[in-house]
Design a protein around this motif. Structure first.
Motif, PDB file in Angstrom:
ATOM      1  N   VAL A 178      37.857   5.991 -41.282  1.00 55.69           N
ATOM      2  CA  VAL A 178      36.589   5.640 -40.633  1.00 55.69           C
ATOM      3  C   VAL A 178      35.419   6.267 -41.379  1.00 55.69           C
ATOM      4  O   VAL A 178      34.403   5.614 -41.650  1.00 55.69           O
ATOM      5  CB  VAL A 178      36.603   6.097 -39.157  1.00 55.69           C
ATOM      6  N   ARG A 179      35.552   7.535 -41.734  1.00 53.09           N
ATOM      7  CA  ARG A 179      34.471   8.217 -42.462  1.00 53.09           C
ATOM      8  C   ARG A 179      34.255   7.585 -43.838  1.00 53.09           C
ATOM      9  O   ARG A 179      33.118   7.433 -44.283  1.00 53.09           O
ATOM     10  CB  ARG A 179      34.792   9.705 -42.603  1.00 53.09           C
ATOM     11  N   ALA A 180      35.354   7.218 -44.515  1.00 55.98           N
ATOM     12  CA  ALA A 180      35.237   6.623 -45.842  1.00 55.98           C
ATOM     13  C   ALA A 180      34.534   5.267 -45.796  1.00 55.98           C
ATOM     14  O   ALA A 180      33.828   4.882 -46.721  1.00 55.98           O
ATOM     15  CB  ALA A 180      36.631   6.451 -46.467  1.00 55.98           C
ATOM     16  N   ILE A 181      34.717   4.559 -44.679  1.00 59.10           N
ATOM     17  CA  ILE A 181      34.063   3.264 -44.525  1.00 59.10           C
ATOM     18  C   ILE A 181      32.572   3.435 -44.248  1.00 59.10           C
ATOM     19  O   ILE A 181      31.768   2.549 -44.500  1.00 59.10           O
ATOM     20  CB  ILE A 181      34.756   2.460 -43.401  1.00 59.10           C
ATOM     21  N   GLY A 182      32.208   4.629 -43.751  1.00 56.01           N
ATOM     22  CA  GLY A 182      30.795   4.907 -43.536  1.00 56.01           C
ATOM     23  C   GLY A 182      30.394   5.039 -42.084  1.00 56.01           C
ATOM     24  O   GLY A 182      29.210   5.069 -41.776  1.00 56.01           O
ATOM     25  N   LEU A 183      31.387   5.131 -41.179  1.00 50.69           N
ATOM     26  CA  LEU A 183      31.067   5.327 -39.777  1.00 50.69           C
ATOM     27  C   LEU A 183      31.258   6.784 -39.380  1.00 50.69           C
ATOM     28  O   LEU A 183      31.980   7.524 -40.048  1.00 50.69           O
ATOM     29  CB  LEU A 183      31.977   4.451 -38.899  1.00 50.69           C
ATOM     30  N   ALA A 184      30.650   7.188 -38.282  1.00 46.08           N
ATOM     31  CA  ALA A 184      30.835   8.540 -37.778  1.00 46.08           C
ATOM     32  C   ALA A 184      32.260   8.699 -37.273  1.00 46.08           C
ATOM     33  O   ALA A 184      32.861   7.739 -36.765  1.00 46.08           O
ATOM     34  CB  ALA A 184      29.845   8.819 -36.643  1.00 46.08           C
TER      35      ALA A 184
ATOM     36  N   ALA B  61      42.602   0.053 -32.247  1.00 43.87           N
ATOM     37  CA  ALA B  61      43.907  -0.585 -32.068  1.00 43.87           C
ATOM     38  C   ALA B  61      44.969   0.126 -32.894  1.00 43.87           C
ATOM     39  O   ALA B  61      46.093   0.374 -32.431  1.00 43.87           O
ATOM     40  CB  ALA B  61      43.828  -2.057 -32.457  1.00 43.87           C
ATOM     41  N   ARG B  62      44.623   0.454 -34.141  1.00 45.54           N
ATOM     42  CA  ARG B  62      45.584   1.140 -35.007  1.00 45.54           C
ATOM     43  C   ARG B  62      45.971   2.504 -34.443  1.00 45.54           C
ATOM     44  O   ARG B  62      47.144   2.896 -34.495  1.00 45.54           O
ATOM     45  CB  ARG B  62      45.000   1.305 -36.410  1.00 45.54           C
ATOM     46  N   LEU B  63      45.002   3.246 -33.937  1.00 50.09           N
ATOM     47  CA  LEU B  63      45.304   4.574 -33.405  1.00 50.09           C
ATOM     48  C   LEU B  63      46.307   4.491 -32.265  1.00 50.09           C
ATOM     49  O   LEU B  63      47.293   5.240 -32.227  1.00 50.09           O
ATOM     50  CB  LEU B  63      44.011   5.249 -32.928  1.00 50.09           C
ATOM     51  N   VAL B  64      46.078   3.560 -31.344  1.00 51.91           N
ATOM     52  CA  VAL B  64      46.990   3.398 -30.209  1.00 51.91           C
ATOM     53  C   VAL B  64      48.381   2.988 -30.692  1.00 51.91           C
ATOM     54  O   VAL B  64      49.409   3.584 -30.308  1.00 51.91           O
ATOM     55  CB  VAL B  64      46.436   2.351 -29.221  1.00 51.91           C
TER      56      VAL B  64
ATOM     57  N   SER C 140      31.674  -5.671 -40.074  1.00 50.44           N
ATOM     58  CA  SER C 140      30.719  -5.081 -39.142  1.00 50.44           C
ATOM     59  C   SER C 140      31.252  -3.763 -38.582  1.00 50.44           C
ATOM     60  O   SER C 140      32.466  -3.552 -38.485  1.00 50.44           O
ATOM     61  CB  SER C 140      30.447  -6.045 -37.981  1.00 50.44           C
ATOM     62  N   PRO C 141      30.348  -2.851 -38.187  1.00 50.56           N
ATOM     63  CA  PRO C 141      30.794  -1.602 -37.549  1.00 50.56           C
ATOM     64  C   PRO C 141      31.646  -1.851 -36.312  1.00 50.56           C
ATOM     65  O   PRO C 141      32.610  -1.115 -36.060  1.00 50.56           O
ATOM     66  CB  PRO C 141      29.469  -0.907 -37.187  1.00 50.56           C
ATOM     67  N   ASP C 142      31.322  -2.885 -35.528  1.00 48.49           N
ATOM     68  CA  ASP C 142      32.106  -3.186 -34.332  1.00 48.49           C
ATOM     69  C   ASP C 142      33.531  -3.586 -34.702  1.00 48.49           C
ATOM     70  O   ASP C 142      34.491  -3.206 -34.018  1.00 48.49           O
ATOM     71  CB  ASP C 142      31.452  -4.313 -33.530  1.00 48.49           C
ATOM     72  N   GLU C 143      33.673  -4.370 -35.790  1.00 47.70           N
ATOM     73  CA  GLU C 143      35.006  -4.780 -36.214  1.00 47.70           C
ATOM     74  C   GLU C 143      35.812  -3.580 -36.689  1.00 47.70           C
ATOM     75  O   GLU C 143      36.989  -3.433 -36.349  1.00 47.70           O
ATOM     76  CB  GLU C 143      34.919  -5.813 -37.341  1.00 47.70           C
ATOM     77  N   VAL C 144      35.175  -2.699 -37.457  1.00 49.29           N
ATOM     78  CA  VAL C 144      35.864  -1.491 -37.922  1.00 49.29           C
ATOM     79  C   VAL C 144      36.337  -0.662 -36.739  1.00 49.29           C
ATOM     80  O   VAL C 144      37.495  -0.232 -36.678  1.00 49.29           O
ATOM     81  CB  VAL C 144      34.936  -0.639 -38.817  1.00 49.29           C
TER      82      VAL C 144
END
Length: 223
Positions: A213-219, A87-90, A77-81
């Protein structure tokens, strides 16, 4: 790319490894309905161990079972991504900062380990060994977390392993050029850490995660 053969073990273990590997790498994409019979035929076994493997993967949130129909691969889901990437960024920016602060010797040691995983990824690409590529990807990022000196954060990062592998696998299968981009972005992170350049390392981490994130299809502003 190849998804690898199931490892030796009990029939249930073989079925679990076979199905889970294909879900995590995107060979069984989110939204696809798979059947016990098809998996059993592919592995040359009865349906019973396959059913047990399906139940385990349902408990892990990877499958949703429908009696008489099969198992639906639960889409990411977009929310999970968004949650995983935040979390990864932090965590990864924190770890990069800690490594740089440890000085030149620590940076050189981390760079050597990162270079080893980069080489493993390149070899996996040459061999079209997708599970190996994803495992090396996970190991690449885990190195910096492990060297941050915070075992609690490193352990939490490790708990994201399956979710990360699945996101990377599905995005790479959508765009074959994504593998080349991943390697280039990993090299940028490794070289920034080698040089002890904190701001550049933080920027390289952010660039890599936003591109994922972009490759997964999110903004890109999703995180």
């Amino acid at each position: 790319m190849a998804t690898g053969e199931p490892r030796a073990g009990t029939a249930k273990d073989r079925a679990l490894d076979y199905v889970k590997t294909r879900v995590l790498t995107g060979a069984f994409p989110g939204g696809e309905l798979i059947s016990e019979g098809d998996v059993a035929t592919a592995l040359g076994m009865s349906r019973t161990p396959v059913r047990e493997a399906f139940l385990r993967l349902e408990a892990e949130g990877l499958l949703r079972l429908y009696p008489q129909r099969g198992a639906l691969v639960v889409p990411v889901s977009p929310d999970e991504v968004r949650s995983v990437m935040e979390a990864r960024l932090v965590l990864e920016q924190f770890a990069a900062t800690k490594v740089v602060r440890r000085g030149a010797a620590a940076c050189a040691a981390v760079f050597e380990r990162l270079s080893g995983e980069l080489e493993r990824q390149r070899t996996a690409v040459d061999r079209t060994d997708w599970p190996e590529f994803l495992d090396a990807d996970r190991a690449f990022h885990a190195i910096t977390l492990a060297e941050s000196g915070n075992a609690i954060l490193s352990g939490f990062y490790a708990s994201l392993r399956d979710r990360q592998m699945r996101m990377i696998g599905e995005s790479s299968l959508r765009d074959p050029d994504r593998v080349t981009t991943i390697l280039a972005e990993h090299r940028a992170i490794a070289e920034a850490l080698r040089d002890g350049d904190g701001p550049r390392a933080l920027e390289a981490v952010q660039t890599h995660l936003l591109s994922t994130v972009r490759a997964i299809g999110l903004a890109a502003d999703a995180i």
